[in-house]
Design a protein around this motif. Structure first.
Motif, PDB file in Angstrom:
ATOM      1  N   ARG A   1       0.831  -1.196   0.000  1.00  0.00           N
ATOM      2  CA  ARG A   1       0.000   0.000   0.000  1.00  0.00           C
ATOM      3  C   ARG A   1       0.875   1.259   0.000  1.00  0.00           C
ATOM      4  O   ARG A   1       0.628   2.212  -0.745  1.00  0.00           O
TER       5      ARG A   1
ATOM      6  N   ARG B   1      -4.377   1.849  -8.902  1.00  0.00           N
ATOM      7  CA  ARG B   1      -4.637   1.534  -7.500  1.00  0.00           C
ATOM      8  C   ARG B   1      -6.127   1.336  -7.242  1.00  0.00           C
ATOM      9  O   ARG B   1      -6.526   0.412  -6.531  1.00  0.00           O
ATOM     10  N   VAL B   2      -6.957   2.195  -7.831  1.00  0.00           N
ATOM     11  CA  VAL B   2      -8.404   2.059  -7.662  1.00  0.00           C
ATOM     12  C   VAL B   2      -8.887   0.760  -8.300  1.00  0.00           C
ATOM     13  O   VAL B   2      -9.708   0.031  -7.724  1.00  0.00           O
TER      14      VAL B   2
ATOM     15  N   VAL C   1      -8.080  -2.165  -6.069  1.00  0.00           N
ATOM     16  CA  VAL C   1      -9.000  -2.245  -4.936  1.00  0.00           C
ATOM     17  C   VAL C   1     -10.316  -2.895  -5.356  1.00  0.00           C
ATOM     18  O   VAL C   1     -10.827  -3.797  -4.685  1.00  0.00           O
TER      19      VAL C   1
ATOM     20  N   ALA D   1      -7.218   2.719  -1.645  1.00  0.00           N
ATOM     21  CA  ALA D   1      -6.328   2.986  -2.780  1.00  0.00           C
ATOM     22  C   ALA D   1      -5.250   3.995  -2.425  1.00  0.00           C
ATOM     23  O   ALA D   1      -4.327   4.219  -3.219  1.00  0.00           O
TER      24      ALA D   1
ATOM     25  N   THR E   1     -10.449   9.581  -6.802  1.00  0.00           N
ATOM     26  CA  THR E   1     -11.174   8.325  -6.947  1.00  0.00           C
ATOM     27  C   THR E   1     -12.424   8.509  -7.787  1.00  0.00           C
ATOM     28  O   THR E   1     -12.726   7.697  -8.675  1.00  0.00           O
TER      29      THR E   1
END
Length: 246
Positions: A156, A168-169, A172, A204, A211
């Motif tokens: 992370r 990253r999103v 997730v 994220a 986001t």
């Protein structure tokens, strides 16, 4: 999440049959390596507790004299930052372990909040110590779980500096799809949890605004569909490509 500083015990005893307990233990990484006889021996001595939506299973800083194995429901795992913000680190689902995995009382690092009516088996640290002494292979599972938590924390931290927000999103969402996704008749995968944008942002390691922009683009491109506190994966292959940085 704001709560009254004088907190009463909000957990309630919950009837949980041995069949349900064994089913959950077979699903949990911590106990699935035990034989059914070993599971019955451990499960029969555990208390089951339930919480209403919004109740804390545990709070960061409090000494935890055991851990919880989620049997039903969902729990939001959070951590407060030095500037007072609350970050969502994970969503715990049935079979997941909440709280320190230790054979002695240990201060909780993170808080856990029931996202819906949630039931969990409480595993006292003393019981864990007895199981470890009786079944040495169980100690290996504890060690591996602790190492996995450290690895996820490192990933992370590294991901926040080297991976773009979209990747990253997507990672997730892909992880949540594997854990709590329900495949519908049209082939889409609905994430079975009330998921806020700030939850995804916290997991994220980015802002809610970033986001929202990324998810709006994913929705426009037909990768996901979403609304208020829900997300559905329309194109799992495309999401996997984004999570891989392709």
């Amino acid at each position: 999440m704001s709560i009254h500083p004088v907190r009463s015990n909000c957990a309630h005893p919950h009837p949980c049959g041995i069949d349900t307990r064994i089913a959950v233990m077979k699903r949990s990484r911590l106990t699935r390596g035990l034989s059914e006889e070993q599971m019955v021996s451990l499960a029969s001595g555990l208390d089951a507790w339930s919480w209403r939506e919004g109740d804390p299973l545990l709070l960061a800083g409090e000494e935890a004299d055991g851990s919880y194995m989620i049997a039903s429901g969902r729990a939001r795992i959070t951590r407060d930052t030095i500037d007072g913000r609350e970050l969502t680190l994970d969503i715990a689902a049935p079979g997941d372990i909440v709280g320190p995995v230790s054979t002695e009382p240990t201060p909780a690092v993170d808080s856990a909040w029931a996202m819906e009516t949630t039931c969990a088996l409480f595993i006292p640290a003393t019981a864990l110590a007895e199981v470890v002494s009786t079944y040495p292979e169980f100690a290996l599972e504890i060690l591996q779980m602790q190492q996995e938590r450290l690895r996820q924390a490192r990933e992370r931290e590294v991901g926040q500096t080297v991976h773009p927000v979209q990747q990253r999103v997507a990672a997730v969402l892909e992880n949540l799809a594997e854990k709590i996704g329900q495949r519908l008749s049209d082939g889409s995968v609905l994430l079975q949890v009330r998921l806020r944008r700030q939850d995804i942002a916290g997991m994220a390691g980015t802002t809610v605004e970033s986001t929202s922009r990324v998810m709006s683009k994913m929705k426009k491109d037909g990768v996901i569909d979403s609304g208020r506190e829900w997300v559905s994966i329309l194109d799992s292959d495309a999401l996997s490509d984004l999570a891989a940085g392709e």
